[in-house]
Design an enzyme around this catalytic site. Structure first.
Site, PDB file in Angstrom:
ATOM      1  N   SER A  86       3.716   3.120   8.555  1.00  0.00           N
ATOM      2  CA  SER A  86       3.503   1.886   7.794  1.00  0.00           C
ATOM      3  C   SER A  86       4.828   1.190   7.526  1.00  0.00           C
ATOM      4  O   SER A  86       5.819   1.833   7.162  1.00  0.00           O
ATOM      5  CB  SER A  86       2.797   2.194   6.470  1.00  0.00           C
ATOM      6  N   HIS A 108       0.816  -1.219   0.000  1.00  0.00           N
ATOM      7  CA  HIS A 108       0.000   0.000   0.000  1.00  0.00           C
ATOM      8  C   HIS A 108       0.847   1.266   0.000  1.00  0.00           C
ATOM      9  O   HIS A 108       0.374   2.335  -0.369  1.00  0.00           O
ATOM     10  CB  HIS A 108      -0.962  -0.005   1.197  1.00  0.00           C
ATOM     11  N   ASP A 138      -0.525  -7.516   2.458  1.00  0.00           N
ATOM     12  CA  ASP A 138       0.234  -6.302   2.131  1.00  0.00           C
ATOM     13  C   ASP A 138       1.722  -6.559   1.984  1.00  0.00           C
ATOM     14  O   ASP A 138       2.419  -5.818   1.298  1.00  0.00           O
ATOM     15  CB  ASP A 138      -0.015  -5.257   3.222  1.00  0.00           C
ATOM     16  N   HIS A 183      74.060  43.910  -3.233  1.00  0.00           N
ATOM     17  CA  HIS A 183      75.063  43.075  -2.579  1.00  0.00           C
ATOM     18  C   HIS A 183      74.988  43.283  -1.070  1.00  0.00           C
ATOM     19  O   HIS A 183      75.014  44.424  -0.594  1.00  0.00           O
ATOM     20  CB  HIS A 183      76.470  43.423  -3.074  1.00  0.00           C
ATOM     21  N   CYS A 219      74.580  35.329  -0.227  1.00  0.00           N
ATOM     22  CA  CYS A 219      75.012  36.391   0.678  1.00  0.00           C
ATOM     23  C   CYS A 219      73.858  36.942   1.502  1.00  0.00           C
ATOM     24  O   CYS A 219      74.071  37.472   2.589  1.00  0.00           O
ATOM     25  CB  CYS A 219      75.687  37.509  -0.121  1.00  0.00           C
TER      26      CYS A 219
END
Length: 856
Positions: A235, A192, A201, A699, A626
């Protein structure tokens, strides 16, 4: 009568008292003397049986926590006593036996059985070996207990995630776990529920019934359930028939599968009902409630019509189109699911538009040939697809505009920022934001129309940037507790951790090669000569003066490339220094030193003893390295507690990012990053930086000075001034000059044998990621990794899988606990990664939901 004297003593005093004996005769009588009796003998005899039972009893714990005896039966006590007596007797005989040596063990004194077996000679069977190997696949067979264990584990997982299980025998049975009657229960799909009304069912065989009974045993399975508490939507739920109370029909197998009620009686879905009961039975499906809510509110909510409506469209097709519209506008897996509704409500506006656009396009394809009949649905979906079509927003353009003018709020930049934000939002803009954008565009048009000329720039001939004659005062070099008795700086623990620099970025000066082998410093666009050769001091004064002249290299005069400006104003620390007449200050000969770090740019330079390396030899930075002297100078201002972490960050984070010959802007950016972790380095003095405009190189002068002269001198003398180069808006050519970088051949920087050893070299990214993956599944390794290298946690963002695995194993929580009181920055990183993992998990959930919706 005779009188006698009796003596009584009171301490040391004697008293004599007369007395006369009685005149009666003596009577002799025997007195019965009771024998001594043990008072507990009878009690021990009475309790001997009870004590014997308690001696062999075991202790068990009741449900309420009470400890009680579990007594043995009389037969069990007799067996236990016989066993103890036999054990004592055997032990006594063993102890009293004569000593002996066991040299041979046989079976009943005979020969071993292998002696009587015939020995067949093995012969070789000459066959052609088979080339193809046959794979034998073993058939997996489960015992009954293994099968039950598998079902229990599947039930535990599916009930926790509200999943479903399919039982397949001759037919398939779908079991869905739902939240019903206050707990998670198993439910089957009945006829159902699929729109079929049948007398039976739900049908299942005995095997399916037994498996359903096992799958239905979830939490609160044994709790009492009354039939009056079962409502619509229940159900197919499987209940315990023994704990069901109320008026209900027959059931079997200890299960009761809910179907519906008739005249107050609850029926099992497996029961066969009559046709009359079937017609009048109230099914417990949600469909009836849905249609009831639709029918009750349709007429009440509909708008008035200007025509007379007729039934021209099939009802079934209308239902299909209604489902299509629902999934196009409000997509969900189940219409009754609150989680789907909440996830839809939590979507950001941009993601919602993308979702609606995709579902509208899918709805049009699903509508198909019915678009001619349902023209109103087709038009709505076409309009929805057009309105929600995503706009391709280029975030790179937005970021570029924002970096250029984002912080400027004066006209016309303010109007440009408004339009930039407007285009980023796309279709999310409101009506008011559209109006503001139009007004901003009007202001820009007026500004462009009225603009006639640019702002005149100042003349470079008036530029002055004199170098201060006063030396900077360094707190760390002036504090008494940082100096020894000779006023030399004490490195302390910093000296030990500085070995990470010397072992990776410096090399020893080999006396066998001579100082001349180290005089030339190469860079990408040329060379520079060091004055290391002057460590050999000539005694001739004229020759010494000649060496102090240096090698002059002509540089261009002061020009725009010597300056740095922002918003039309000079940023003097980022410019070359000049004399009073505006000409550039040129560098002179810088003499070498022995094992010293030379810092300071203004006034007299400061000489700090270098940290001791692994040997007593001189150390020189490797070619192109450096700039490491900048970080070595910053180490002076770092506390001894943070020295280890500082050197590791420089080694593992800064150097790999800088790469080979980085620009001045990249070096300044890494210094800015280190200042965030170690704020004390903001006023650290830097070595003198020389600017070579011809080769576009900066540098960094180290302890071996510079034989080449004539360079321009950069005014920046501290870390905070050097960081000014890390600005995209700074108009400067110097910030793009090269400084230094990683050498081409340095194999020891690729990986390391032990990542936890003190002074270990840098690891590659792949090696670090492998170590992080190893620690996820080894708690001890991960704990040590968090203590020694906590910043490796950041590598987890490379993969969502790694991020989720670390979150699920509690690694981020462990990192927070370890570092919350030591260094909150690391704890903050762990917290952010944990929050990111949560968002990744949510994203994966949304992707999975989208896949499910697309597949539906």
């Amino acid at each position: 009568m005779a009188i006698y004297m009796s003596t009584i003593c009171f301490g040391s005093i004697e008293c004599k008292l007369p007395y006369s004996p009685a005149s009666c005769g003596h009577v002799t009588e025997e007195r019965e003397v009771l024998a001594s009796v043990e008072p507990f003998m009878d009690l021990e005899a009475q309790l001997s049986a009870r004590l014997l039972r308690q001696k062999h009893a075991t202790v068990r714990v009741l449900k309420n926590g009470t400890c009680a005896y579990r007594y043995k039966t009389d037969a069990q006590i007799v067996r236990i006593q016989k066993k103890l007596e036999r054990k004592e007797r055997d032990e006594y005989h063993f102890q009293m036996a004569a000593p002996s040596i066991v040299s041979k063990i046989t079976i009943a004194g005979g020969d071993p059985p292998s002696k009587y077996e015939p020995q067949t000679p093995k012969r070789v069977i000459h066959t052609t070996p088979r080339v193809r190997k046959v794979k034998k696949h073993s058939i997996i067979k489960l015992t009954e207990s293994q099968m039950n264990h598998l079902i229990k584990q599947v039930k535990r997982i599916m009930s926790a995630k509200k999943g479903s299980v399919h039982l397949i025998n001759k037919k398939s049975t779908h079991v869905q776990y739902k939240e019903i009657l206050g707990t998670t229960r198993a439910a089957v799909r009945t006829a159902h529920m699929m729109g079929l009304r049948r007398r039976v069912d739900f049908r299942c065989d005995m095997w399916t019934t037994e498996r359903l009974k096992c799958l239905a045993r979830t939490d609160k399975w044994s709790n009492r359930v009354h039939t009056i508490n079962i409502r619509k939507g229940d159900s197919g739920v499987i209940l315990n028939a023994d704990s069901l109370k109320g008026h209900f029909g027959r059931s079997s197998g200890g299960l009761f599968i809910v179907r519906g009620s008739h005249e107050g009686k609850l029926y099992d879905a497996r029961s066969k009902v009559t046709q009359g009961v079937l017609n009048s039975m109230v099914q417990f499906s949600n469909a009836e409630n849905f249609w009831k809510g639709l029918d009750d509110n349709w007429a009440r909510m509909r708008y008035p019509s200007d025509h007379t409506c007729i039934d021209g469209l099939p009802v079934e097709d209308c239902g299909r189109v209604a489902a299509l519209m629902t999934h196009s506008i409000l997509p969900c897996y189940e219409i009754t699911c609150p989680t789907c509704a909440q996830q839809y409500a939590n979507l950001p506006a941009s993601d919602l538009f993308k979702l609606l656009h995709k579902h509208a396009r899918d709805g049009l394809s699903r509508l198909g040939s019915d678009k001619d009949r349902f023209v109103h649905v087709n038009k709505f979906l076409v309009a929805l697809e057009h309105l929600t079509e995503p706009v391709d927003l280029n975030l790179e353009l937005f970021n570029e505009i924002f970096k250029s003018i984002g912080e400027k709020q004066q006209a016309p930049f303010k109007n440009l920022n408004v339009l930039n934000n407007f285009f980023l939002k796309g279709k999310e803009n409101t009506a008011h934001e559209w109006q503001v954008a139009q007004l901003s565009l009007l202001e820009l048009a007026r500004f462009q129309k009225n603009r006639t000329d640019n702002i005149k720039k100042g003349d470079i001939s008036f530029f002055r940037n004199k170098l201060s004659a006063k030396a900077n005062w360094n707190l760390y070099l002036s504090c008494d507790n940082q100096l020894d008795k000779n006023a030399n700086f004490l490195w302390g623990q910093r000296e030990y951790h500085a070995k990470r620099f010397f072992s990776n970025f410096f090399e020893e000066v080999d006396p066998a090669k001579g100082y001349s082998a180290y005089e030339i410093r190469k860079h990408p666009n040329g060379t520079r000569k060091l004055s290391i050769g002057n460590l050999v001091v000539p005694l001739d004064l004229a020759e010494f003066r000649q060496k102090m002249k240096g090698d002059y290299r002509k540089q261009p005069g002061v020009s725009k490339r010597c300056t740095s400006s922002k918003d039309g104003n000079y940023v003097y620390p980022c410019c070359c220094t000049t004399l009073d007449d505006g000409s550039a200050i040129e560098s002179t000969f810088y003499p070498p030193t022995k094992k010293h770090l030379v810092i300071g740019n203004s006034g007299d330079q400061k000489y700090v003893d270098l940290p001791k390396g692994d040997s007593e030899m001189l150390y020189i930075a490797k070619q192109g390295y450096c700039y490491i002297n900048v970080f070595l100078a910053m180490l002076i201002n770092v506390s001894e507690e943070d020295a280890k972490d500082f050197t590791k960050k420089v080694r593992d984070m800064c150097v790999p990012k800088l790469g080979t010959w980085p620009t001045m802007m990249d070096l300044a950016t890494t210094c800015a990053q280190m200042r965030i972790f170690y704020p004390d380095v903001h006023d650290a003095e830097l070595p003198r930086i020389l600017v070579d405009h011809d080769t576009q190189t900066c540098h960094v002068v180290d302890s071996f000075g510079s034989q080449t002269t004539g360079y321009h001198i950069l005014k920046a003398s501290s870390v905070s001034q050097l960081i000014l180069f890390a600005n995209d808006e700074l108009e400067s050519e110097i910030k793009h000059y090269r400084v230094g970088g990683v050498p081409n051949a340095c194999p020891e920087l690729g990986s390391t044998i032990s990542p936890f050893r003190e002074g270990g070299v840098i690891m590659s990214e792949s090696a670090a990621l492998k170590l992080l993956l190893k620690g996820i599944f080894r708690p001890k390794v991960m704990r040590q990794l968090l203590l020694d290298e906590p910043h490796l946690l950041i590598l987890s963002i490379l993969s969502p899988g790694i991020l989720m695995a670390m979150y699920n194993n509690g690694i981020f929580e462990l990192a927070v606990r370890l570092w919350i009181n030591e260094k909150q920055s690391i704890a903050m990183i762990a917290s952010l990664l944990s929050a990111l993992a949560l968002r990744v998990s949510a994203a994966e959930t949304l992707v999975a939901q989208r896949i499910i919706i697309d597949a539906a």
